[in-house]
Design a protein around this motif. Structure first.
Motif, PDB file in Angstrom:
ATOM      1  N   ASP A   2      -3.685   3.148   7.443  1.00 43.15           N
ATOM      2  CA  ASP A   2      -4.849   2.315   7.237  1.00 43.15           C
ATOM      3  C   ASP A   2      -6.171   3.062   7.422  1.00 43.15           C
ATOM      4  O   ASP A   2      -7.219   2.608   7.026  1.00 43.15           O
ATOM      5  N   GLY A  34      -5.152  -8.245   2.701  1.00 42.73           N
ATOM      6  CA  GLY A  34      -4.887  -6.963   3.357  1.00 42.73           C
ATOM      7  C   GLY A  34      -5.943  -5.926   3.029  1.00 42.73           C
ATOM      8  O   GLY A  34      -6.394  -5.167   3.913  1.00 42.73           O
ATOM      9  N   SER A  38      -8.874  -3.906   5.481  1.00 47.30           N
ATOM     10  CA  SER A  38      -8.598  -2.482   5.688  1.00 47.30           C
ATOM     11  C   SER A  38      -9.862  -1.628   5.761  1.00 47.30           C
ATOM     12  O   SER A  38     -10.771  -1.766   4.943  1.00 47.30           O
ATOM     13  N   ARG A 371       1.290  -6.555   5.965  1.00 48.98           N
ATOM     14  CA  ARG A 371       0.478  -5.420   6.420  1.00 48.98           C
ATOM     15  C   ARG A 371       1.055  -4.109   5.869  1.00 48.98           C
ATOM     16  O   ARG A 371       0.332  -3.242   5.383  1.00 48.98           O
ATOM     17  N   SER A 375      -0.808  -1.603   3.259  1.00 49.76           N
ATOM     18  CA  SER A 375      -0.961  -0.220   3.712  1.00 49.76           C
ATOM     19  C   SER A 375      -0.339   0.768   2.721  1.00 49.76           C
ATOM     20  O   SER A 375      -0.951   1.785   2.364  1.00 49.76           O
TER      21      SER A 375
END
Length: 386
Positions: A2, A34, A38, A371, A375
């Protein structure tokens, strides 16, 4: 991942985000959330139709006039072709000047875009199972597919199976295709009977008193073989634990619905139609067993939703499904109704095997989350940005 060294600017199409969310809409929605969270994304623009939108659509917001247009387009081959030729021109105009961004199409469609482009392929069903789709829609999808393969800089799939299948089918090199698995939402979880009582009463169901299938009612889901397998169970077993089916009525499903109706008449099956998004997790967690003998899946989200709900799973051994369930489910040959029937019987009545499958399923499901999905998607962007 991330905090990647190379921060990226992204234009994400959120066109599939329409409520109630189905598979690809859920993917685009969760991916957008997401990316918004980030630190590796320096700027995120959301694009839908022919314009940028100020924020992610939410359940209470209207889906907009574009959805009616899309319905019209999908019912007419001529309108579909006009849409296919006109929309890129309007989108190209709207996306001018964003060449330093990466454009991501979460449903394999890519507009003309001055910067680098990524598309997600969820499966190749319009090509491998074209007989299950409206022919006009198949022609439209095949033309868009070829256009994407010509213009994309990288591709993403939901599974390793689809990654390899796409490389073989398209001639694309494997190192330009990345597999990024999906996830089930947190609403899919085990629940006690008291929490489900009102819901179950509404549909005349008992807690852990039914087997479940969730998915579009269409030939590739192999529901015919599931019904044959269920019919092989002792009469007392299938009447005590009837088969409940939920999902949209798909293309070429009349014969399947006729068989379901006959099973309903005999008292061992029930078709609920497509359930609202807030009810589906309750339907899962009340089930005794989840049966999913699909012939072809690019990922197979329903088996993951079932495992995360603590429900034992019987699945076919085809396509991406073994990859998703690991050793947690009972895997059977999709075309062997006798083996499927035996596995369902074990999943319903064998207490120790049921306990093993529930515990193993929960562990397997824990490896998939949104997540991780966002990512690993950002990793794909960063590779392009270098």
């Amino acid at each position: 991942m991330d905090v990647g060294w190379h921060r990226v600017k992204v234009v994400l199409s959120v066109e599939p985000v329409r409520f109630p969310l189905t598979g690809i809409g859920r993917y685009a929605y969760e991916l957008a959330k997401g990316l918004q969270a980030s630190t590796a994304v320096s700027e995120l623009k959301l694009f839908s139709g022919t314009r940028f939108v100020p924020g992610l659509p939410e359940p209470q917001s209207a889906s907009g006039g574009g959805h009616g247009l899309k319905r019209l387009v999908q019912t007419s081959g001529l309108a579909m072709e006009a849409y296919r030729l006109l929309m890129p021109l309007l989108r190209k105009q709207a996306l001018k000047g964003y060449g330093e961004f990466i454009y991501h199409g979460p449903n394999f469609f890519l507009p003309p875009f001055p910067g680098r482009k990524v598309a997600t392929f969820h499966d190749l069903s319009p090509f491998k199972w074209s007989h299950c789709f409206d022919p006009a829609k198949v022609r439209y999808l095949q033309k868009e597919f070829e256009k994407t393969l010509r213009t994309a800089d990288a591709l993403i799939t939901d599974s390793e199976f689809t990654r390899k299948e796409l490389a073989e089918f398209s001639g694309w090199p494997l190192d330009r295709i990345q597999a990024v698995p999906l996830a089930a939402g947190p609403e899919f979880r085990p629940r006690e009977e008291a929490e489900l009582r009102t819901f179950l009463n509404r549909y005349g169901l008992e807690y852990q008193g039914y087997s479940l299938f969730v998915g579009t009612i269409e030939p590739r889901k192999n529901i015919d073989v599931l019904l044959t397998a269920y019919e092989r169970l002792p009469k007392a077993v299938r009447e005590r634990w009837p088969l409940i089916l939920s999902g949209y009525r798909g293309w070429r499903s009349d014969d399947i619905h006729a068989r379901i109706k006959e099973a309903e008449r005999q008292g061992w099956a029930k078709y609920l139609g497509f359930l609202p998004a807030d009810e589906l997790p309750l339907l899962y967690s009340g089930a005794r067993l989840f049966a999913f003998p699909s012939m072809y899946e690019g990922f197979g989200l329903p088996v993951l939703e079932a495992m995360q709900s603590g429900v034992p799973v019987v699945s076919s051994d085809r396509a991406s499904l073994p990859e998703v369930v690991g050793t947690a489910a009972l895997l059977v040959d999709a075309e062997d109704s006798t083996a499927l029937s035996e596995a369902i019987h074990v999943g319903i009545e064998d207490a120790s095997e049921r306990d093993r499958m529930s515990a193993s399923g929960a562990r397997q499901a824990a490896g998939f989350n949104w997540r991780r999905c966002s990512s690993e998607t950002i990793s794909a962007y960063e590779t392009l940005a270098r």
